[in-house]
Motif scaffolding. Structure first.
Motif, PDB file in Angstrom:
ATOM      1  N   ARG A  80       0.707  -1.033  -0.135  1.00 45.00           N
ATOM      2  CA  ARG A  80      -0.096  -0.313  -0.294  1.00 45.00           C
ATOM      3  C   ARG A  80       0.756   1.447   0.000  1.00 45.00           C
ATOM      4  O   ARG A  80       2.048   0.944   0.592  1.00 45.00           O
ATOM      5  CB  ARG A  80      -1.188  -0.046   1.133  1.00 45.00           C
ATOM      6  CG  ARG A  80      -0.034   0.364   2.503  1.00 45.00           C
ATOM      7  CD  ARG A  80      -1.440   0.354   3.596  1.00 45.00           C
ATOM      8  NE  ARG A  80      -0.432  -0.010   5.555  1.00 45.00           N
ATOM      9  CZ  ARG A  80      -1.347  -0.471   6.487  1.00 45.00           C
ATOM     10  NH1 ARG A  80      -2.951  -0.659   5.851  1.00 45.00           N
ATOM     11  NH2 ARG A  80      -0.483  -0.015   7.568  1.00 45.00           N
ATOM     12  N   GLN A  81      -0.028   2.428  -0.477  1.00 43.15           N
ATOM     13  CA  GLN A  81       1.052   3.894  -0.433  1.00 43.15           C
ATOM     14  C   GLN A  81       0.254   4.480   0.134  1.00 43.15           C
ATOM     15  O   GLN A  81      -1.046   4.804  -0.678  1.00 43.15           O
ATOM     16  CB  GLN A  81       1.641   4.241  -1.777  1.00 43.15           C
ATOM     17  CG  GLN A  81       2.869   5.058  -1.579  1.00 43.15           C
ATOM     18  CD  GLN A  81       3.345   5.236  -3.076  1.00 43.15           C
ATOM     19  OE1 GLN A  81       2.884   4.648  -3.969  1.00 43.15           O
ATOM     20  NE2 GLN A  81       4.054   6.206  -3.208  1.00 43.15           N
ATOM     21  N   ALA A  82       0.527   5.087   1.079  1.00 42.78           N
ATOM     22  CA  ALA A  82      -0.719   6.341   2.106  1.00 42.78           C
ATOM     23  C   ALA A  82       0.215   7.401   1.099  1.00 42.78           C
ATOM     24  O   ALA A  82       0.921   8.038   0.308  1.00 42.78           O
ATOM     25  CB  ALA A  82      -0.255   6.054   3.249  1.00 42.78           C
ATOM     26  N   LYS A 116       3.660   9.165   1.577  1.00 42.06           N
ATOM     27  CA  LYS A 116       4.858   8.276   1.833  1.00 42.06           C
ATOM     28  C   LYS A 116       4.734   6.936   0.807  1.00 42.06           C
ATOM     29  O   LYS A 116       4.277   6.856  -0.432  1.00 42.06           O
ATOM     30  CB  LYS A 116       4.077   7.489   2.756  1.00 42.06           C
ATOM     31  CG  LYS A 116       3.384   8.706   4.850  1.00 42.06           C
ATOM     32  CD  LYS A 116       3.104   7.243   5.080  1.00 42.06           C
ATOM     33  CE  LYS A 116       2.486   8.414   6.391  1.00 42.06           C
ATOM     34  NZ  LYS A 116       1.769   7.733   7.917  1.00 42.06           N
ATOM     35  N   ASP A 169      -5.291   5.721   9.056  1.00 49.48           N
ATOM     36  CA  ASP A 169      -4.244   5.454   8.913  1.00 49.48           C
ATOM     37  C   ASP A 169      -4.074   3.951   8.173  1.00 49.48           C
ATOM     38  O   ASP A 169      -2.889   4.075   6.782  1.00 49.48           O
ATOM     39  CB  ASP A 169      -2.832   4.765  10.331  1.00 49.48           C
ATOM     40  CG  ASP A 169      -2.994   5.971  10.391  1.00 49.48           C
ATOM     41  OD1 ASP A 169      -2.265   5.813  12.658  1.00 49.48           O
ATOM     42  OD2 ASP A 169      -2.546   7.214  10.644  1.00 49.48           O
ATOM     43  N   ASP A 170      -4.549   3.438   7.644  1.00 49.49           N
ATOM     44  CA  ASP A 170      -4.736   2.166   6.752  1.00 49.49           C
ATOM     45  C   ASP A 170      -5.542   2.724   4.621  1.00 49.49           C
ATOM     46  O   ASP A 170      -5.485   2.416   4.569  1.00 49.49           O
ATOM     47  CB  ASP A 170      -6.082   0.812   6.730  1.00 49.49           C
ATOM     48  CG  ASP A 170      -5.626   0.567   8.126  1.00 49.49           C
ATOM     49  OD1 ASP A 170      -6.679   0.037   9.205  1.00 49.49           O
ATOM     50  OD2 ASP A 170      -4.113   0.109   8.059  1.00 49.49           O
ATOM     51  N   THR A 171      -6.010   4.883   4.920  1.00 57.55           N
ATOM     52  CA  THR A 171      -6.102   5.164   4.195  1.00 57.55           C
ATOM     53  C   THR A 171      -4.533   5.392   3.320  1.00 57.55           C
ATOM     54  O   THR A 171      -3.620   5.559   3.987  1.00 57.55           O
ATOM     55  CB  THR A 171      -6.554   6.406   4.397  1.00 57.55           C
ATOM     56  OG1 THR A 171      -8.052   6.195   4.700  1.00 57.55           O
ATOM     57  CG2 THR A 171      -6.630   7.046   2.950  1.00 57.55           C
ATOM     58  N   ALA A 172      -5.267   4.559   1.753  1.00 55.30           N
ATOM     59  CA  ALA A 172      -4.134   4.316   0.968  1.00 55.30           C
ATOM     60  C   ALA A 172      -4.234   4.028  -0.077  1.00 55.30           C
ATOM     61  O   ALA A 172      -5.264   3.106  -0.187  1.00 55.30           O
ATOM     62  CB  ALA A 172      -2.897   3.314   1.333  1.00 55.30           C
ATOM     63  N   TYR A 207      -3.951   0.166  -2.604  1.00 54.29           N
ATOM     64  CA  TYR A 207      -3.707  -0.632  -1.943  1.00 54.29           C
ATOM     65  C   TYR A 207      -3.035  -1.646  -3.278  1.00 54.29           C
ATOM     66  O   TYR A 207      -4.073  -1.611  -4.538  1.00 54.29           O
ATOM     67  CB  TYR A 207      -5.069  -1.645  -1.912  1.00 54.29           C
ATOM     68  CG  TYR A 207      -4.546  -1.143  -0.361  1.00 54.29           C
ATOM     69  CD1 TYR A 207      -5.086   0.025   0.078  1.00 54.29           C
ATOM     70  CD2 TYR A 207      -3.829  -2.147   0.773  1.00 54.29           C
ATOM     71  CE1 TYR A 207      -5.067   0.106   2.050  1.00 54.29           C
ATOM     72  CE2 TYR A 207      -4.397  -2.075   2.110  1.00 54.29           C
ATOM     73  CZ  TYR A 207      -4.765  -0.267   2.990  1.00 54.29           C
ATOM     74  OH  TYR A 207      -4.641  -0.570   4.581  1.00 54.29           O
ATOM     75  N   HIS A 219      -8.232   1.845  -4.376  1.00 56.32           N
ATOM     76  CA  HIS A 219      -8.252   2.649  -3.400  1.00 56.32           C
ATOM     77  C   HIS A 219      -8.859   2.006  -2.004  1.00 56.32           C
ATOM     78  O   HIS A 219     -10.359   2.215  -2.520  1.00 56.32           O
ATOM     79  CB  HIS A 219      -9.077   4.555  -3.524  1.00 56.32           C
ATOM     80  CG  HIS A 219      -7.754   4.912  -5.087  1.00 56.32           C
ATOM     81  ND1 HIS A 219      -7.043   6.077  -3.897  1.00 56.32           N
ATOM     82  CD2 HIS A 219      -7.548   4.583  -5.639  1.00 56.32           C
ATOM     83  CE1 HIS A 219      -6.410   6.017  -5.759  1.00 56.32           C
ATOM     84  NE2 HIS A 219      -6.563   6.123  -6.738  1.00 56.32           N
ATOM     85  N   THR A 251     -10.264   4.767   2.015  1.00 58.77           N
ATOM     86  CA  THR A 251     -10.428   5.714   2.143  1.00 58.77           C
ATOM     87  C   THR A 251     -11.298   5.495   3.539  1.00 58.77           C
ATOM     88  O   THR A 251     -12.056   4.738   3.788  1.00 58.77           O
ATOM     89  CB  THR A 251     -11.059   6.992   1.439  1.00 58.77           C
ATOM     90  OG1 THR A 251     -10.105   7.204   0.462  1.00 58.77           O
ATOM     91  CG2 THR A 251     -10.652   8.080   2.383  1.00 58.77           C
TER      92      THR A 251
END
Length: 120
Positions: free
Chosen positions: A38-40, A43, A89-92, A94, A115, A117
């Motif tokens: 995953r990429q937030a 980040k 914080d899991d928003t990313a 995937y 995505h 959210t």
């Protein structure tokens, strides 16, 4: 070669659940170890979970251990990520990934991403 397509992302409230799916093309899916990354926003892409060819071995990032479950169905060329107790914080985005090496650290193949959210 394998092509990967993710689905199942969306908007969910904190504490909720989502199930991501990864559909793989080709007749060699069972020869690949698979993983989710995953990429937030703002980040770097990070490892989430991986699963071996047979499904007999799995590994998870500490941040998702106990909340996420990776699985696969080789007969259907599918991989899944069940995400429970979701946090903001899991928003990313995937990504599904495939590699012939385990653990899957630097995959050879990537999907386009889905995505997720999580609202607070």
């Amino acid at each position: 070669q394998v092509q990967l397509v993710e689905s199942g992302g969306g908007l969910v409230q904190a504490g909720g659940s989502l199930r991501l799916s990864c559909a793989a093309s080709g007749r060699t899916f069972s020869s690949y170890h698979m993983a989710w990354f995953r990429q937030a926003p703002g980040k770097e892409r990070e490892f989430v979970a991986s699963i071996s060819r047979s499904g007999g071995m799995t590994s998870y990032a500490d941040s998702v251990k106990g909340r996420f479950t990776i699985s696969r169905d080789n007969a259907k060329n599918m991989m899944y990520l069940q995400m429970n107790s979701l946090k903001p914080d899991d928003t990313a985005v995937y990504y599904c990934a495939a590699d012939r090496r385990y653990p899957v650290l630097t995959p050879d193949y990537w999907g386009q991403g889905t995505h997720v959210t999580v609202s607070s």
